[in-house]
Design an enzyme around this catalytic site. Structure first.
Site, PDB file in Angstrom:
ATOM      1  N   LYS A  76      20.979  80.040  46.253  1.00  0.00           N
ATOM      2  CA  LYS A  76      20.116  78.852  46.294  1.00  0.00           C
ATOM      3  C   LYS A  76      20.978  77.649  46.626  1.00  0.00           C
ATOM      4  CE  LYS A  76      18.443  76.681  42.441  1.00  0.00           C
ATOM      5  NZ  LYS A  76      18.990  75.322  42.648  1.00  0.00           N
ATOM      6  N   ASP A  79      23.471  76.399  38.451  1.00  0.00           N
ATOM      7  CA  ASP A  79      24.646  75.576  38.142  1.00  0.00           C
ATOM      8  C   ASP A  79      24.371  74.757  36.883  1.00  0.00           C
ATOM      9  OD1 ASP A  79      22.868  73.762  39.210  1.00  0.00           O
ATOM     10  OD2 ASP A  79      24.302  72.823  40.581  1.00  0.00           O
ATOM     11  N   SER A  80      23.146  74.847  36.351  1.00  0.00           N
ATOM     12  CA  SER A  80      22.853  74.275  35.033  1.00  0.00           C
ATOM     13  C   SER A  80      23.761  74.904  33.973  1.00  0.00           C
ATOM     14  CB  SER A  80      21.380  74.488  34.664  1.00  0.00           C
ATOM     15  OG  SER A  80      21.018  75.853  34.834  1.00  0.00           O
ATOM     16  N   GLU A 108      11.275  70.750  41.994  1.00  0.00           N
ATOM     17  CA  GLU A 108      11.634  70.280  40.644  1.00  0.00           C
ATOM     18  C   GLU A 108      11.179  68.843  40.407  1.00  0.00           C
ATOM     19  OE1 GLU A 108      15.634  71.061  39.284  1.00  0.00           O
ATOM     20  OE2 GLU A 108      15.379  69.789  37.521  1.00  0.00           O
ATOM     21  N   GLU A 140      20.732  73.163  47.130  1.00  0.00           N
ATOM     22  CA  GLU A 140      19.905  71.998  46.829  1.00  0.00           C
ATOM     23  C   GLU A 140      19.721  71.087  48.039  1.00  0.00           C
ATOM     24  OE1 GLU A 140      20.996  69.743  43.371  1.00  0.00           O
ATOM     25  OE2 GLU A 140      20.891  71.499  42.063  1.00  0.00           O
ATOM     26  N   ASP A 189      23.475  80.193  42.386  1.00  0.00           N
ATOM     27  CA  ASP A 189      23.333  78.787  42.776  1.00  0.00           C
ATOM     28  C   ASP A 189      24.635  78.282  43.397  1.00  0.00           C
ATOM     29  OD1 ASP A 189      21.673  76.618  42.876  1.00  0.00           O
ATOM     30  OD2 ASP A 189      21.813  76.130  40.731  1.00  0.00           O
TER      31      ASP A 189
HETATM   32  O1  KIV Z   1      20.577  75.172  38.000  1.00  0.00           O
HETATM   33  C1  KIV Z   1      19.411  75.424  37.635  1.00  0.00           C
HETATM   34  O2  KIV Z   1      19.160  75.863  36.510  1.00  0.00           O
HETATM   35  C2  KIV Z   1      18.337  75.168  38.583  1.00  0.00           C
HETATM   36  C3  KIV Z   1      16.939  75.399  38.117  1.00  0.00           C
HETATM   37  C4  KIV Z   1      16.502  74.277  37.271  1.00  0.00           C
HETATM   38  C5  KIV Z   1      16.006  75.634  39.236  1.00  0.00           C
HETATM   39  O3  KIV Z   1      18.592  74.789  39.687  1.00  0.00           O
END
Ligand code: KIV
Length: 296
Positions: A129, A60-61, A199, A131, A99
């Protein structure tokens, strides 16, 4: 007649096979570092695939790196699915993780499972994934695993809840906070996660937790003791303004190259150096003559 070409070449690298969960766990068992990178579109996926990385995360970055939001909070599920589908089209070998964005899994187990299914069915992700390692995240992880979708956990600095954590800063820097992260990591492991991201936590804290981790731990700012490392594509290639977090190692300055390229193009257009004769198409002289005679 034979259909066999006269010179028959084996594929360049016959050792490369698509990454699977058993191969990932084998890597951990053998102590082979696992490489993960984020990607958000077809070209970044092709680069990751060609470079031979093991895991690709449509993080989600991408909210910040490619969509221009100022945090990961606003990105929607539909926006991330577009990025995930483009990434899928560019990948052959790496294992693809999608994500779950903020607000797409917290409300109920049903919501979490439905969102995870969309990543798998609509975008072709191999896993998702989520969080956090608190009660809610652990419960959601278990529900998604029970529905048959592999889940990667994520503890330490969790950007979706950075405001509650006091900002984008390292976590686990006192005994109480380090213990909480350790407990969360073990709880996610017990919930059935196949892997977990640590992280921005002290290297010594990672080292202390590692003996309890049976699943591959992928670090980002968590030191060398993790089983693998992940970096954000735009951070590692320098496709961003500013320095980025302390843990980022840059392997390129592509933003500078991109600006230089577009500047040179603009200069060539303005000075009429581009396009040159070599960039144009031709037409038969007779056709041109006929066209000109017909054209008023
Ligand atoms: O969204 C992302 O890029 C992440 C990574 C930093 C693990 O969660």
């Amino acid at each position: 007649m034979s259909t066999m070409p006269s010179t028959f070449h084996l594929p360049a690298d016959t050792s490369r096979l698509p990454m699977t969960l058993p191969r990932l766990h084998e890597k951990k068992a053998l102590g082979e570092p696992i490489v993960m990178v984020t990607a958000y579109d077809y070209p970044s996926a092709r680069a990751a695939d060609s470079a031979g990385v093991d895991l690709v995360l449509v993080g989600d970055s991408g909210a910040m790196t490619v969509l221009g939001y100022d945090s990961t909070v606003a990105v929607t599920l539909d926006e991330l699915l577009v990025l995930a589908r483009a990434t899928r089209r560019g990948l052959k070998m790496p294992f693809l993780v999608g994500d779950l964005p903020f607000g797409s899994y917290e409300i109920s187990d049903e919501q979490a499972v439905a969102t995870a299914f969309r990543f798998v069915k609509e975008a072709g992700c191999d896993a998702v994934k989520l969080e956090g390692g608190g009660e809610t995240s652990v419960k959601r992880a278990r529900a998604i695993v029970n529905a048959g979708i592999p889940v990667m956990g994520h503890v330490g600095l969790t950007p979706q809840t950075a405001t509650a954590l006091g900002g984008y800063k390292a976590q686990g820097r006192n005994a109480g906070a380090a213990t909480r992260i350790a407990r969360e990591a073990v709880a996610l492991q017990e919930a059935g996660c196949f892997s977990i991201v640590f992280e921005a936590i002290p290297s010594a804290v990672t080292e202390t937790i590692m003996p309890k981790m049976e699943i591959p731990v992928i670090g980002i700012g968590a030191g060398p003791a993790a089983d693998g490392q992940v970096l954000v594509y735009h951070d590692l290639l320098g496709i961003r303004e500013g320095r980025g977090a302390k843990f980022v190692q840059r392997y390129g300055d592509l933003l500078d190259d991109m600006i230089a390229g577009v500047t040179a193009y603009a200069e060539d257009v303005r000075t009429r150096r581009y396009p040159g004769p070599e960039h144009g198409y031709s037409i038969e002289v007779s056709e041109l003559a006929e066209f000109r005679s017909e054209w008023p």
